[in-house]
Every structure is written in C-alpha cells, then in structure tokens.
Design an enzyme around this catalytic site. Structure first.
Site, PDB file in Angstrom:
ATOM      1  N   GLU A   1       9.769  17.737 -24.924  1.00 13.43           N
ATOM      2  CA  GLU A   1       9.101  18.143 -23.680  1.00 13.43           C
ATOM      3  C   GLU A   1       9.650  19.488 -23.188  1.00 13.43           C
ATOM      4  O   GLU A   1       8.922  20.289 -22.599  1.00 13.43           O
ATOM      5  CB  GLU A   1       9.256  17.072 -22.590  1.00 13.43           C
ATOM      6  CG  GLU A   1       8.700  15.684 -22.952  1.00 13.43           C
ATOM      7  CD  GLU A   1       7.174  15.534 -22.811  1.00 13.43           C
ATOM      8  OE1 GLU A   1       6.468  16.557 -22.662  1.00 13.43           O
ATOM      9  OE2 GLU A   1       6.690  14.375 -22.871  1.00 13.43           O
TER      10      GLU A   1
ATOM     11  N   LYS B   1       3.340  11.197 -11.389  1.00 14.92           N
ATOM     12  CA  LYS B   1       2.483  10.343 -12.225  1.00 14.92           C
ATOM     13  C   LYS B   1       3.227   9.038 -12.462  1.00 14.92           C
ATOM     14  O   LYS B   1       4.352   9.055 -12.982  1.00 14.92           O
ATOM     15  CB  LYS B   1       2.197  11.009 -13.568  1.00 14.92           C
ATOM     16  CG  LYS B   1       1.085  12.030 -13.521  1.00 14.92           C
ATOM     17  CD  LYS B   1       0.705  12.463 -14.931  1.00 14.92           C
ATOM     18  CE  LYS B   1      -0.375  13.512 -14.903  1.00 14.92           C
ATOM     19  NZ  LYS B   1      -0.673  14.032 -16.261  1.00 14.92           N
TER      20      LYS B   1
ATOM     21  N   LYS C   1       7.541  22.791 -14.139  1.00 16.68           N
ATOM     22  CA  LYS C   1       6.753  21.612 -13.760  1.00 16.68           C
ATOM     23  C   LYS C   1       6.453  21.642 -12.258  1.00 16.68           C
ATOM     24  O   LYS C   1       5.326  21.343 -11.838  1.00 16.68           O
ATOM     25  CB  LYS C   1       7.479  20.324 -14.149  1.00 16.68           C
ATOM     26  CG  LYS C   1       6.650  19.108 -13.778  1.00 16.68           C
ATOM     27  CD  LYS C   1       6.580  18.035 -14.791  1.00 16.68           C
ATOM     28  CE  LYS C   1       5.516  17.007 -14.391  1.00 16.68           C
ATOM     29  NZ  LYS C   1       5.619  15.760 -15.114  1.00 16.68           N
TER      30      LYS C   1
ATOM     31  N   HIS D   1       8.061   8.473 -27.315  1.00 19.00           N
ATOM     32  CA  HIS D   1       7.056   9.347 -26.707  1.00 19.00           C
ATOM     33  C   HIS D   1       7.272  10.811 -27.139  1.00 19.00           C
ATOM     34  O   HIS D   1       6.342  11.492 -27.581  1.00 19.00           O
ATOM     35  CB  HIS D   1       7.119   9.208 -25.186  1.00 19.00           C
ATOM     36  CG  HIS D   1       6.192  10.139 -24.468  1.00 19.00           C
ATOM     37  ND1 HIS D   1       4.833   9.987 -24.485  1.00 19.00           N
ATOM     38  CD2 HIS D   1       6.436  11.251 -23.718  1.00 19.00           C
ATOM     39  CE1 HIS D   1       4.265  10.955 -23.777  1.00 19.00           C
ATOM     40  NE2 HIS D   1       5.218  11.727 -23.303  1.00 19.00           N
TER      41      HIS D   1
ATOM     42  N   ARG E   1      -2.723  21.485 -14.420  1.00 18.57           N
ATOM     43  CA  ARG E   1      -1.722  20.470 -14.780  1.00 18.57           C
ATOM     44  C   ARG E   1      -1.979  19.883 -16.162  1.00 18.57           C
ATOM     45  O   ARG E   1      -1.049  19.445 -16.841  1.00 18.57           O
ATOM     46  CB  ARG E   1      -1.671  19.361 -13.717  1.00 18.57           C
ATOM     47  CG  ARG E   1      -0.558  18.355 -14.015  1.00 18.57           C
ATOM     48  CD  ARG E   1      -0.228  17.450 -12.857  1.00 18.57           C
ATOM     49  NE  ARG E   1       0.832  16.544 -13.252  1.00 18.57           N
ATOM     50  CZ  ARG E   1       1.487  15.752 -12.447  1.00 18.57           C
ATOM     51  NH1 ARG E   1       1.209  15.737 -11.166  1.00 18.57           N
ATOM     52  NH2 ARG E   1       2.447  14.951 -12.900  1.00 18.57           N
TER      53      ARG E   1
ATOM     54  N   GLU F   1      -4.120  16.890 -11.277  1.00 20.17           N
ATOM     55  CA  GLU F   1      -4.648  17.288 -12.588  1.00 20.17           C
ATOM     56  C   GLU F   1      -6.158  17.525 -12.593  1.00 20.17           C
ATOM     57  O   GLU F   1      -6.893  16.949 -13.394  1.00 20.17           O
ATOM     58  CB  GLU F   1      -4.263  16.252 -13.653  1.00 20.17           C
ATOM     59  CG  GLU F   1      -4.348  16.834 -15.049  1.00 20.17           C
ATOM     60  CD  GLU F   1      -3.719  15.956 -16.124  1.00 20.17           C
ATOM     61  OE1 GLU F   1      -2.537  15.598 -15.982  1.00 20.17           O
ATOM     62  OE2 GLU F   1      -4.420  15.641 -17.084  1.00 20.17           O
TER      63      GLU F   1
ATOM     64  N   HIS G   1      -0.170  15.814 -26.299  1.00 19.68           N
ATOM     65  CA  HIS G   1      -0.178  14.430 -25.820  1.00 19.68           C
ATOM     66  C   HIS G   1      -1.407  13.638 -26.262  1.00 19.68           C
ATOM     67  O   HIS G   1      -1.328  12.429 -26.415  1.00 19.68           O
ATOM     68  CB  HIS G   1      -0.057  14.397 -24.291  1.00 19.68           C
ATOM     69  CG  HIS G   1       1.332  14.704 -23.794  1.00 19.68           C
ATOM     70  ND1 HIS G   1       2.002  15.864 -24.116  1.00 19.68           N
ATOM     71  CD2 HIS G   1       2.178  14.005 -22.991  1.00 19.68           C
ATOM     72  CE1 HIS G   1       3.198  15.860 -23.534  1.00 19.68           C
ATOM     73  NE2 HIS G   1       3.330  14.745 -22.847  1.00 19.68           N
TER      74      HIS G   1
ATOM     75  N   ASN H   1       0.013  18.627 -20.937  1.00 15.01           N
ATOM     76  CA  ASN H   1      -0.296  17.604 -21.938  1.00 15.01           C
ATOM     77  C   ASN H   1      -0.421  18.162 -23.347  1.00 15.01           C
ATOM     78  O   ASN H   1      -1.023  17.508 -24.210  1.00 15.01           O
ATOM     79  CB  ASN H   1      -1.602  16.899 -21.570  1.00 15.01           C
ATOM     80  CG  ASN H   1      -1.373  15.903 -20.461  1.00 15.01           C
ATOM     81  OD1 ASN H   1      -0.481  15.070 -20.550  1.00 15.01           O
ATOM     82  ND2 ASN H   1      -2.159  15.993 -19.412  1.00 15.01           N
TER      83      ASN H   1
ATOM     84  N   ARG I   1       0.805  -1.241   0.000  1.00 20.17           N
ATOM     85  CA  ARG I   1       0.000   0.000   0.000  1.00 20.17           C
ATOM     86  C   ARG I   1       0.831   1.282   0.000  1.00 20.17           C
ATOM     87  O   ARG I   1       0.341   2.340   0.385  1.00 20.17           O
ATOM     88  CB  ARG I   1      -0.991   0.024   1.170  1.00 20.17           C
ATOM     89  CG  ARG I   1      -1.950  -1.138   1.134  1.00 20.17           C
ATOM     90  CD  ARG I   1      -3.177  -0.880   1.940  1.00 20.17           C
ATOM     91  NE  ARG I   1      -4.060  -2.023   1.863  1.00 20.17           N
ATOM     92  CZ  ARG I   1      -4.009  -3.069   2.676  1.00 20.17           C
ATOM     93  NH1 ARG I   1      -3.119  -3.100   3.654  1.00 20.17           N
ATOM     94  NH2 ARG I   1      -4.845  -4.071   2.523  1.00 20.17           N
TER      95      ARG I   1
END
Ligand code: NAD
Ligand code: GLY
Length: 382
Positions: free
Chosen positions: A204, A162, A246, A284, A260, A256, A267, A264, A140
């Site tokens: 990016e 993320k 960032k 990517h 945030r 998000e 993306h 993207n 957990r």
C-alpha cells in the site's frame, strides 16, 4: 512496553469540517494519555482486538486508559472514572464477517453502553474495519478511535473512514463510511509484526508512490532495505507521507465519488484474488501487489507505460518481497466474474484504476473487453 525513540510525535490532520481528526505518529503512543484521552466521548470504553494482538498490547493500552501511568493534573477524566471493557476476537481475514461485528454489538449491549461510549480498534485492518462498522451501526453511530498495529493499517485502513466486512461473494461488500475521532500510530508495534505482514503493508505504501508521487516512489526504491529493517526514521517518513497523501485525497472526496477511487490501484484484481483464493490465503497487500502489476501491464498495453516502467514496478514489488504473478488456479473468467461485482463499477461498466505515467493514476471505464481478457489470460501465473 517502553520506547527508545527520541523522535517527537508528529501530527497530521484529516480535514473534514466538524468531523476532522488528527493522525498522531510516534513511538510509544500506546502509553500516551495525552494523545488518547481527549478523544473519548464519555466514560464508557470498549477495546476491540484479537487473540494475536491482545497478548502484546492490550495490557499497555488498558493501563494507559486506567491511569496506571502518571496522569497530568488538568485531565478531566481519571482512569477510575472510566468503564473499560474488551472484546477479543479470533484472528484473520476469514473472521471479517457480520457475525464478528455481532459479537461487538453483543458486548456493548451486555455492558449497557450508551451513545456516549467509545470503541477503540487495537489491531490491523481487519479489526479496524470491523470495529469501525460496529461503531457506525451501534445505536446509529458512536465514537471510535483507531490504534493501528500493522503497517498496512497505519498507512491506509485506519485513515479515511471506510468500515465494513466481507461477504462470501465479494470483499468489503457490506459497510459504511464512518470516520474515527483520532488515529494513533504507535510505530513500536511494528517490532512484533511478522515480515510477511510488513511486506503486505509495503504494497500500500508503494501504491501511493505509483498513483500520486513519483519522488516518493524513488525514495521508496532507495530506502526499501531500511523499511524492511523497520528503521525508525525511514518507517516514520513512509507512514507520514502515505498518511499525508491519503488525508489529502479523503479530504477532497470522502465518499469516493471521484479521486478517492485512485487509492484502489490494483484492488479490483486484488479483491478478486482474495475472494477466489479464500479470505486470508493471500494477504490483502499481496493480492494488491499482484493486482498493481496487472494494472501496470494493462497500462502498458494501452500505450501509457513503457517496458522500463513496468519493469520498475515489478522491481520495487519484488524488492519488498511481494508477488508479481497471479495464482495458477485462477482463470480469466474467475477474475471477470468477481470484477463485475466491484463497488467502483457504474451501471454495468467496469471501472479500473490505471497508470497514465508512474506517479499519476486515472479512472477508466473504457477498457476494451478483449484486451482485458487477453491480459487476464496471458498474465504470468505461479
Ligand atoms: P490483519 O488485520 O489481518 O493483520 C494482519 C496480521 O497481523 C493478523 O494476523 C494480526 O493479528 C497480526 N497483527 C496485527 N498487528 C500485529 C502486531 N503489531 N504484531 C504482531 N501481529 C500483529 O491485516 P491488515 O493487513 O492489517 O489489514 C487487511 C485488511 O484491511 C483487509 O481486510 C482489507 O480489506 C482492509 N483494508 C481496509 C482499508 C480501508 O480503507 N478501510 C484499506 C486497506 C485495507
Ligand atoms: N483503501 C482505499 C480507500 O480508503 O479509499
């Protein structure tokens, strides 16, 4: 591994209350005990890396942890007290799956690691995302540290929490928000990075200029040669400014709910390209580059950018050796069917990140479906 840079280590903070953490940026950080040991939760350490990165950097990291280098007297943990294990996964985006995460869980259980263990992600975004998800879910939730070794991971994926894996139906569809305890960016690791991967990372970096900071965009235009040559001062500034942006965005909107999503840009289109082409065939950053070009073109169709702005976006992406066209094999419907699954969508409304001007992005859910279809049909292919 030794560093020749004389620039001091620079540190930023991601402000998230008691889950705040530093981003340290410097050459040779992989061998710096003072930047690594304070973030371990306890004695048990699992390094997760891959077959390409391990031969370059695993030994140095293990030596740093084990205290083969001189340890300051005030350290509470000595290398001999640490239990250091490793998982070396296969390389590539196609391995960003739940079964790779299962291998990390298996290794943790086989070693008898408990809730005070620490996972260290040594690698690019693929390793970072999977290690973070393993840390988020093992017993957990346990501690993890990011040591990003690609430019893309250093400016983006290692920061912000993320984590997750791909699903055959969509990119990053399974995952969790789980913040690292620290991010250590060793700029020396970029010296072994293939040029194509460096370019993917620049996509990016350029994104931050496009969505947030026009001055930074202009600086990037003037310094792309130095960045592609991995000149320490230039690369350091680009990483620091990207991480500052960032960190600011993540501190405002960790999960998000709003701002945030601006990170993207490109993306939604890019993820469709990656999934349709088969994970790993388009990098990517390459898919994001083509996607940012599509977003710029759509922003122009809505009357926000002018032709000169669109040309400027194309010029900087081309200068970074990035694609500005879409794959010839993709029809408009191939894009649309993937885009309908995008995580940003609310109910069944497609939400896209567009550019109001260069340096300022917006989230819009009011794109005219016919206009979008026209863009997806007419956009240049190669
Ligand atoms: P990657 O992790 O696949 O690394 C690219 C390639 O470079 C791999 O072959 C890797 O083994 C190799 N490599 C890594 N470091 C190296 C080094 N120093 N020297 C030589 N080779 C090296 O790809 P990436 O571009 O780093 O990351 C892309 C992934 O990141 C995607 O899965 C994307 O979805 C994810 N991502 C996540 C976030 C986030 O916020 N979590 C943000 C952006 C991207
Ligand atoms: N890479 C986008 C984000 O972290 O939100």
């Amino acid at each position: 591994m030794s560093s020749v840079s004389s620039l001091p280590v620079e540190s930023l903070n991601v402000s998230l209350g008691e889950r705040s953490y530093p981003i340290h940026v410097g050459a040779g950080l992989l061998t710096s005990r003072e930047h690594l040991l304070p973030y371990l939760a306890g004695r048990q350490v699992m390094i997760v890396t891959n077959e390409v990165i391990a031969p370059h950097y695993l030994h140095a990291l293990k030596e740093t942890l084990a205290g083969a280098l001189d340890a300051p007297k005030e350290e509470t943990l000595t290398g001999a007290e640490l239990e250091i294990r490793e998982v070396i996964l296969p390389d590539g985006e196609a391995t960003k799956t739940l079964s790779s995460v299962e291998r990390i869980w298996d290794a943790l259980l086989a070693a008898g690691f408990n809730r005070r263990c620490t996972l260290i992600a040594l690698g690019g975004g693929v390793i970072g995302d999977m290690t973070g998800y393993a840390a988020a879910s093992y017993q957990r939730g346990v501690a993890f540290i990011q040591i990003p070794t690609t430019l893309l991971a250093q400016v983006d994926s290692s920061v912000g929490g993320k984590t997750g894996v791909n699903h055959p139906r969509g990119k990053n569809m399974i995952g969790a928000f789980w913040q690292p305890r620290a991010v250590l960016v060793d700029t020396d690791t970029l010296t072994t990075l293939p040029p194509r991967e460096l370019s993917a990372g620049l996509a990016e970096v350029i994104k931050y200029g496009l969505i947030w900071d026009l001055e930074f965009l202009a600086w990037l235009e003037a310094n792309l040669g130095a960045l592609r040559g991995i000149e320490e001062g230039a690369i350091r500034y680009a990483i620091r400014r990207s991480c500052e942006i960032k960190a600011e965005v993540v501190a405002e909107d960790e999960t998000e709910q709003g701002v945030r999503a601006l990170l993207n840009l490109g993306h939604t289109f890019g993820h469709a390209i990656e999934a349709h082409q088969g994970y790993g065939n388009w990098l990517h950053g390459e898919a994001v580059s083509a996607g940012m070009m599509m977003a710029a073109r759509l922003s122009a169709q809505r009357g926000w950018l002018n032709e000169a702005d669109v040309e400027r976006v194309a010029a900087i992406l081309c200068a970074a050796d990035l694609p500005v066209t879409a794959p010839a094999s993709m029809q408009a419907e191939d894009f649309l069917s993937r885009m309908r699954l995008d995580k940003k969508n609310v109910d069944s409304r497609l939400r896209l990140i567009l550019l109001e001007t260069l340096g300022r992005a917006c989230i819009r859910d009011d794109t005219d479906p016919e206009q979008l279809e026209r863009l997806l049909t007419d956009f240049p292919r190669t």
